[in-house]
Design an enzyme around this catalytic site. Structure first.
Site, PDB file in Angstrom:
ATOM      1  N   ASP A 102       2.025  -4.327  18.946  1.00 52.92           N
ATOM      2  CA  ASP A 102       2.601  -5.020  17.806  1.00 52.92           C
ATOM      3  C   ASP A 102       4.022  -4.504  17.650  1.00 52.92           C
ATOM      4  OD1 ASP A 102       2.725  -6.444  15.266  1.00 52.92           O
ATOM      5  OD2 ASP A 102       0.546  -6.202  15.196  1.00 52.92           O
ATOM      6  N   ASP A 203       5.895  -9.236  14.899  1.00 53.88           N
ATOM      7  CA  ASP A 203       5.524  -9.348  13.499  1.00 53.88           C
ATOM      8  C   ASP A 203       6.598 -10.111  12.715  1.00 53.88           C
ATOM      9  OD1 ASP A 203       3.801  -8.343  11.265  1.00 53.88           O
ATOM     10  OD2 ASP A 203       5.662  -7.369  10.642  1.00 53.88           O
ATOM     11  N   GLU A 265       4.256 -13.946  15.410  1.00 55.78           N
ATOM     12  CA  GLU A 265       3.583 -14.293  14.157  1.00 55.78           C
ATOM     13  C   GLU A 265       4.477 -15.312  13.455  1.00 55.78           C
ATOM     14  OE1 GLU A 265       2.031 -12.682   9.853  1.00 55.78           O
ATOM     15  OE2 GLU A 265       3.729 -11.748  10.831  1.00 55.78           O
ATOM     16  N   HIS A 330      -5.919  -9.963  11.048  1.00 55.50           N
ATOM     17  CA  HIS A 330      -6.074  -8.905  10.059  1.00 55.50           C
ATOM     18  C   HIS A 330      -5.479  -9.241   8.691  1.00 55.50           C
ATOM     19  CE1 HIS A 330      -2.085  -8.683  11.616  1.00 55.50           C
ATOM     20  NE2 HIS A 330      -1.736  -7.837  10.675  1.00 55.50           N
ATOM     21  N   ASP A 331      -4.927 -10.443   8.553  1.00 55.27           N
ATOM     22  CA  ASP A 331      -4.361 -10.846   7.264  1.00 55.27           C
ATOM     23  C   ASP A 331      -5.173 -11.951   6.580  1.00 55.27           C
ATOM     24  OD1 ASP A 331      -2.098  -9.148   7.562  1.00 55.27           O
ATOM     25  OD2 ASP A 331      -1.051 -10.675   8.742  1.00 55.27           O
TER      26      ASP A 331
HETATM   27  C1  GLC Z   1       2.784  -9.423   8.988  1.00 55.13           C
HETATM   28  C2  GLC Z   1       1.567  -8.601   9.306  1.00 55.13           C
HETATM   29  C3  GLC Z   1       1.046  -8.039   8.032  1.00 55.13           C
HETATM   30  C4  GLC Z   1       2.103  -7.146   7.450  1.00 55.13           C
HETATM   31  C5  GLC Z   1       3.422  -7.900   7.261  1.00 55.13           C
HETATM   32  C6  GLC Z   1       4.551  -6.966   7.013  1.00 55.13           C
HETATM   33  O1  GLC Z   1       2.489 -10.511   8.199  1.00 55.13           O
HETATM   34  O2  GLC Z   1       0.621  -9.352  10.014  1.00 55.13           O
HETATM   35  O3  GLC Z   1      -0.161  -7.339   8.212  1.00 55.13           O
HETATM   36  O4  GLC Z   1       1.680  -6.656   6.212  1.00 55.13           O
HETATM   37  O5  GLC Z   1       3.765  -8.634   8.409  1.00 55.13           O
HETATM   38  O6  GLC Z   1       4.887  -6.282   8.182  1.00 55.13           O
END
Ligand code: GLC
Ligand code: CA
Length: 537
Positions: A102, A203, A265, A330-331
């Site tokens: 990541d 990310d 993402e 995970h979100d």
């Molecule tokens: C992304 C991640 C999340 C994180 C956010 C800030 O959305 O998937 O888990 O809290 O970025 O880095």
């Protein structure tokens, strides 16, 4: 390592996301670790996954559980050492499994040395590596808000300016307009590429670049309104056109190395926006290799909706690009909790697995989804996620989809000998890997069989896809590659369904749910049981 098709592993393989804190704990501190991932590589290889994406394992104060990095080159001691990581890469590669890290580069931790320098004085050479602004009329520079609550501007008394943070105030945003910053980050990226990492999940890409003039966002009404973040339309702090230049530069760095991959993402709010996500693929060759479309995740369960998601997504992906498919991370609440509640849960989950693994595009699995793990029940006092802590009870937080992997019916589900950092979900006695390995009809064995079928059939892996019909209950499509043709039918309803087979379908059933679907004696009608799926070759 690997065969001749190695360079396209990210197109043809199955990628498995691990949330390292919750996968497997080897030193008994209740937190999953890197040796724990290494210890479970044989499981992943048995399942047939080709690559794992690890949520962040770098040095971090863990205010957002690793999504706040204080040293890109370090491995956080809670997860192990840099040597442990080297061992993981080596052991994974021996098994033909790629490692995807990541990469959290929209922001750093407030404890990253770059930020400590940047905030030390207005004249510091790294000042411009972050986003510093004067206030406006005694308040913050503009009306922007942070995803995790409050304003996205934090006043820094020492130098009397505000800095910008899209998430927590302990996650200051990097300034991607600064060329030195870009080079510095690419240096960190090369460090891991040199160490043998096969790819990155980027990310928060949509936040990378902000409006040059810092204009106020206009009012809006997002899906989570009246959460204040959703009361504005994020035209000036998300998806700015300049981000594509950054990604093209990033791509040239990756392309210095063989066979590396980046997946973004490319987040869009419910109901998802495939066109927006696909923009991050550039012309299909010059930005990200893969981008996540969130439409399936936000979709309701049903053939008609799934068909619409697929057709919109495939239409959005550029011809030279490649699609990927994702149903959980995970979100987001667990897919089994969103879609597979009740008596027929496991059957519903099998139908989803058939979609994920038989449709066109690289499948991403979230750890535990292969056994049907459900959301954990996390009380207010057990909550750890900063998002939940801020927005409870309006937002329940993300802990429930991050509970420990359910390996067995033993203490703490076989995850750790100690009390885990988040409670194990109560159903672990029935829902666990050990039990499902033994049960030939389990969801786990279903996933495994489908993954293996994908590997045997080029048409499933990389073939073209044509959606058929418009049945409200059954999703059907055909895949084609070279001389091979495959037809897939999935019943997303709780009732048996007679599906007239298209003329073009001949051949035999190579895969199906139990009890087996039947082809009527007339030969042209398929009798699909509730939530049944059949694959013809
Ligand atoms: C992304 C991640 C999340 C994180 C956010 C800030 O959305 O998937 O888990 O809290 O970025 O880095
Ligand atoms: Ca541990």
């Amino acid at each position: 390592m690997g065969g001749s098709n190695d360079h396209i592993w990210w197109k043809h393989g199955v990628i498995y996301q691990i949330y390292p804190r919750s996968f497997y704990d080897t030193n008994g501190d209740g937190v999953g670790d890197i040796p724990g991932i290494t210890a479970k590589l044989d499981y992943l290889s048995w399942l047939g996954v080709d690559a794992v994406w690890l949520s962040p394992v770098n040095t971090s104060p863990m205010l957002d559980f690793g999504y706040d990095i204080a040293d890109y080159r370090g491995i956080d001691p809670i997860f192990g050492s840099n040597e442990d990581f080297d061992v993981l890469i080596r052991e994974a590669h021996v098994r033909g499994i790629k490692i995807v890290m990541d990469l959290v580069i929209n922001h750093t931790s407030h404890l990253h040395p770059w930020f400590i320098e940047s905030r030390s004085s207005r004249g510091n050479p790294k000042r411009d590596w972050y986003i510093w602004r004067d206030g406006r009329k005694g308040g913050p520079p503009n009306n922007w808000r942070a995803v995790f609550g409050g304003r996205s501007w934090e006043w820094d008394g020492a130098t009397e300016q505000y800095y910008h943070h899209s998430f927590l105030k302990e996650q200051p945003d990097l300034n991607w307009r600064n060329p030195e910053l870009r080079e510095a980050v690419f240096g960190e990226v090369r460090y891991w590429l040199d160490r043998g990492v096969d790819g990155f999940r980027l990310d928060a890409v949509v936040w990378f670049v902000k409006d040059e003039r810092f204009r106020d966002n206009p009012p809006g009404w997002g899906p989570n309104a009246p959460r204040p973040y959703d009361l504005q339309n994020h035209v000036y702090d998300q998806n700015r056109p300049e981000v594509h230049g950054v990604l093209r530069e990033f791509r040239t760095v990756l392309d210095e190395y063989d066979g590396r991959m980046a997946v973004g993402e490319t987040y869009t709010e419910s109901p998802g926006d495939p066109v927006q996500s696909a923009r991050y693929l550039g012309d299909g060759t010059d930005e990200l290799h893969l981008a996540f479309d969130f439409s399936l995740i936000f979709s309701k369960y049903g053939a008609a909706r799934f068909r619409e998601c697929l057709s919109n997504w495939y239409a959005a992906v550029p011809d030279e690009g490649w699609s990927c498919l994702v149903m959980g991370n995970h979100d987001q609440p667990r897919m089994a909790s969103r879609w597979c509640r009740g008596r027929d849960g496991m059957m519903k989950a099998k139908a989803l697995a058939a979609l994920l693994l038989a449709a066109r595009g690289t499948p991403f699995l979230y750890y535990g989804d292969e056994i049907g793990m459900m959301n954990g029940r996390i009380g207010r006092r057990q909550m750890r996620d900063p998002l939940g802590l801020k927005y409870w009870p309006f937002h329940p937080g993300r802990d429930r989809e991050r509970t420990p992997m359910q390996w067995s019916d033993g203490p703490h589900a076989g995850f750790s000998p100690a009390e885990p950092w988040l409670p194990v979900t109560d159903n672990y006695r029935e829902v666990n890997v050990e039990a499902q390995i033994k049960d030939p009809d389990s969801l786990l064995n279903f996933y495994r069989a489908l993954i293996s079928l994908r590997k045997e059939r080029p048409a499933l892996r990389s073939g073209s896809l044509k959606l058929h019909g418009s049945d409200p209950e059954v999703l059907s499509f055909s895949r084609e590659e070279g001389g091979e043709r495959i037809f897939v039918a999935i019943n997303f309803s709780g009732a048996a369904y007679y599906l007239p087979l298209p003329e073009s379908v001949e051949g035999r059933i190579v895969f199906s749910t139990e009890p087996s679907p039947l082809i009527s004696s007339a030969g042209k009608c398929l009798d699909l049981p509730p939530y049944g799926a059949a694959i013809f070759s």
